[in-house]
Design an enzyme around this catalytic site. Structure first.
Site, PDB file in Angstrom:
ATOM      1  N   CYS A 112      39.326  94.395 -19.865  1.00  0.00           N
ATOM      2  CA  CYS A 112      39.664  93.104 -20.234  1.00  0.00           C
ATOM      3  C   CYS A 112      39.122  92.968 -21.501  1.00  0.00           C
ATOM      4  CB  CYS A 112      39.144  91.958 -19.440  1.00  0.00           C
ATOM      5  SG  CYS A 112      37.246  91.813 -19.140  1.00  0.00           S
ATOM      6  N   SER A 113      39.305  91.727 -22.077  1.00  0.00           N
ATOM      7  CA  SER A 113      38.944  91.382 -23.681  1.00  0.00           C
ATOM      8  C   SER A 113      37.437  91.756 -23.696  1.00  0.00           C
ATOM      9  CB  SER A 113      39.263  89.979 -23.977  1.00  0.00           C
ATOM     10  OG  SER A 113      38.772  88.995 -23.227  1.00  0.00           O
ATOM     11  N   GLY A 115      35.060  93.379 -21.463  1.00  0.00           N
ATOM     12  CA  GLY A 115      34.960  94.862 -20.926  1.00  0.00           C
ATOM     13  C   GLY A 115      34.226  94.950 -19.796  1.00  0.00           C
ATOM     14  N   TRP A 116      33.496  93.535 -19.428  1.00  0.00           N
ATOM     15  CA  TRP A 116      32.740  93.602 -18.209  1.00  0.00           C
ATOM     16  C   TRP A 116      32.832  92.415 -17.266  1.00  0.00           C
ATOM     17  CZ3 TRP A 116      30.127  94.736 -23.021  1.00  0.00           C
ATOM     18  CH2 TRP A 116      30.020  93.861 -23.732  1.00  0.00           C
ATOM     19  N   ARG A 118      36.151  90.592 -16.333  1.00  0.00           N
ATOM     20  CA  ARG A 118      37.485  90.359 -15.406  1.00  0.00           C
ATOM     21  C   ARG A 118      37.687  91.897 -15.048  1.00  0.00           C
ATOM     22  NH1 ARG A 118      40.814  86.935 -19.519  1.00  0.00           N
ATOM     23  NH2 ARG A 118      39.397  87.937 -20.754  1.00  0.00           N
ATOM     24  N   ARG A 158      25.911  85.219 -18.364  1.00  0.00           N
ATOM     25  CA  ARG A 158      26.851  84.495 -17.590  1.00  0.00           C
ATOM     26  C   ARG A 158      26.299  83.464 -16.542  1.00  0.00           C
ATOM     27  NH1 ARG A 158      29.408  85.863 -21.588  1.00  0.00           N
ATOM     28  NH2 ARG A 158      31.180  87.538 -21.367  1.00  0.00           N
TER      29      ARG A 158
END
Length: 290
Positions: A112-113, A115-116, A118, A158
Site C-alpha cells: 500500500c502507499s 507499506g505497513w 493496509r 497509529r
C-alpha cells in the site's frame, strides 16, 4: 509474499496495490508505494480509501462527535456507520481477490502507499481466509504478531500513544481496529470456523490502549528492542496462552469445529464472505472498549 501452488514466481505473479489508482503516482513523489518498477507483472488496484486520520478520528462509529443510531438490528445504519462499514467491505473484497489469485496458483505480493498499514491488514486477512490455523487462539496471535508487530506496523503513531504537545496527531489512524472489525465480520458469517469468540477480539482491542502489555508498544521491533520492551514487559500472547479452565472458556467459541492440519489448501476450509450492501454488521462493543 503469499505464494500460490504452481507456476514460477516470474511468470505468475500479481501485485495487489491496496490503494486507489490515483494515489499511486503520488506515492512515487514521496518515495512510498509505487508500481513503476514491476515490469510485465500484473498490477491490481483495490481502490481502498485511507482510514480516517486524526483530527477526524472522531468520525469513527460511536465517536463522541457523532450521533449514531441503529435500526433493524444493525443491518441499516446512518451515514457515518455506512461509510465505516464500506471501508471494511473494501478491505474484505481486497482479501477475497488475493485468495482467488492464490487458488489459481499465482504468487501475490501486497503493498500500500505507506507499506505497513493496509498491507498488514490485507496480508493477515488473506491468510486467515486460507488457513484454519490462523483461526485458532494461538494462530490468531501468530498472524497478528507476524503481519503487524514484526512487519513494522506503527502502533505508537497509529494508536496515539504518549501524545504530547507537538506530536504527530495526523498519524493516528484506526488501521488495527479496522482489521479486528473485519475479523469479527468473518466470525459472524462463519460462526463455527474460529476457536475464539468476540470476547478475545475485544480483549485485544482493549489492550492496544491499556499499555498493560508490551505487544502494541512502539513503532517497530527495533524500537521495542531499544526501549527494553521484551525484557521489561509481558506479552499479551503469553497471557492468553496461560489462561485455562473458566478463564480460557470465556474466550473460546463453543461452536468451533477444528480442522485437520494440512500443508495444502483445502477448498472446504476456505473462507469467502458475503459482501453485499447489507451483509456487514456494526460491532458497537468494539468501539466501547477502544
Amino acid at each position: 509474499a503469499i505464494k500460490g501452488g504452481k507456476g514460477s514466481v516470474q511468470s505468475d505473479m500479481r501485485f495487489p496495490a491496496f490503494a486507489s489508482f490515483s494515489a499511486s503516482p503520488a506515492g512515487s513523489l514521496r518515495s512510498s508505494g509505487n508500481e513503476g518498477y514491476l515490469g510485465d507483472s500484473a498490477v491490481m488496484y483495490a481502490n481502498s480509501p485511507r482510514a480516517p486520520r486524526s483530527p477526524v478520528a472522531g468520525s469513527l462509529p460511536g465517536g463522541k462527535r457523532l450521533n449514531v443510531t441503529l435500526e433493524g438490528g444493525g443491518n441499516k445504519y446512518d451515514s457515518p456507520i455506512s461509510s465505516w462499514l464500506n471501508q471494511i467491505r473494501i478491505l474484505l473484497k481486497g482479501a477475497v481477490k488475493g485468495v482467488a489469485e492464490v487458488l489459481e496458483g499465482i504468487s501475490v505480493i501486497i503493498h500500500c502507499s505507506d507499506g505497513w498499514d493496509r498491507t498488514s491488514q490485507l496480508s493477515a486477512l488473506i491468510q486467515i481466509m486460507l488457513d484454519p490455523h490462523y483461526r485458532s487462539i494461538r494462530g490468531f496471535g501468530i498472524i497478528i504478531e507476524k503481519s503487524f508487530c514484526s512487519f513494522g506496523h506503527k502502533f505508537h503513531d497509529r494508536l496515539g500513544h504518549g501524545l504530547v504537545e507537538g506530536s504527530k496527531r495526523k498519524e493516528i489512524s484506526p488501521i488495527f481496529l479496522q482489521f479486528l472489525d473485519a475479523v469479527w465480520q468473518l466470525l459472524v458469517q462463519f460462526p463455527e470456523a474460529f476457536e475464539f469468540n468476540e470476547k478475545l477480539i475485544l480483549l485485544i482491542a482493549h489492550h492496544t490502549q491499556s499499555c498493560r502489555f508490551g505487544t502494541f508498544l512502539c513503532n517497530s521491533e527495533e524500537a521495542r528492542e531499544k526501549a527494553g520492551v521484551f525484557t521489561q514487559t509481558d506479552s499479551l500472547w503469553s497471557y492468553i496462552e496461560q489462561l485455562d479452565g473458566r478463564a480460557r472458556a470465556a474466550y473460546s467459541n463453543g461452536r468451533y469445529r477444528s480442522t485437520p492440519k494440512s500443508t495444502r489448501i483445502a477448498k472446504e476450509n476456505l473462507m469467502l464472505p458475503i459482501l453485499g450492501k447489507y451483509s456487514l454488521r456494526f460491532f458497537p462493543a468494539l468501539y466501547a472498549v477502544s
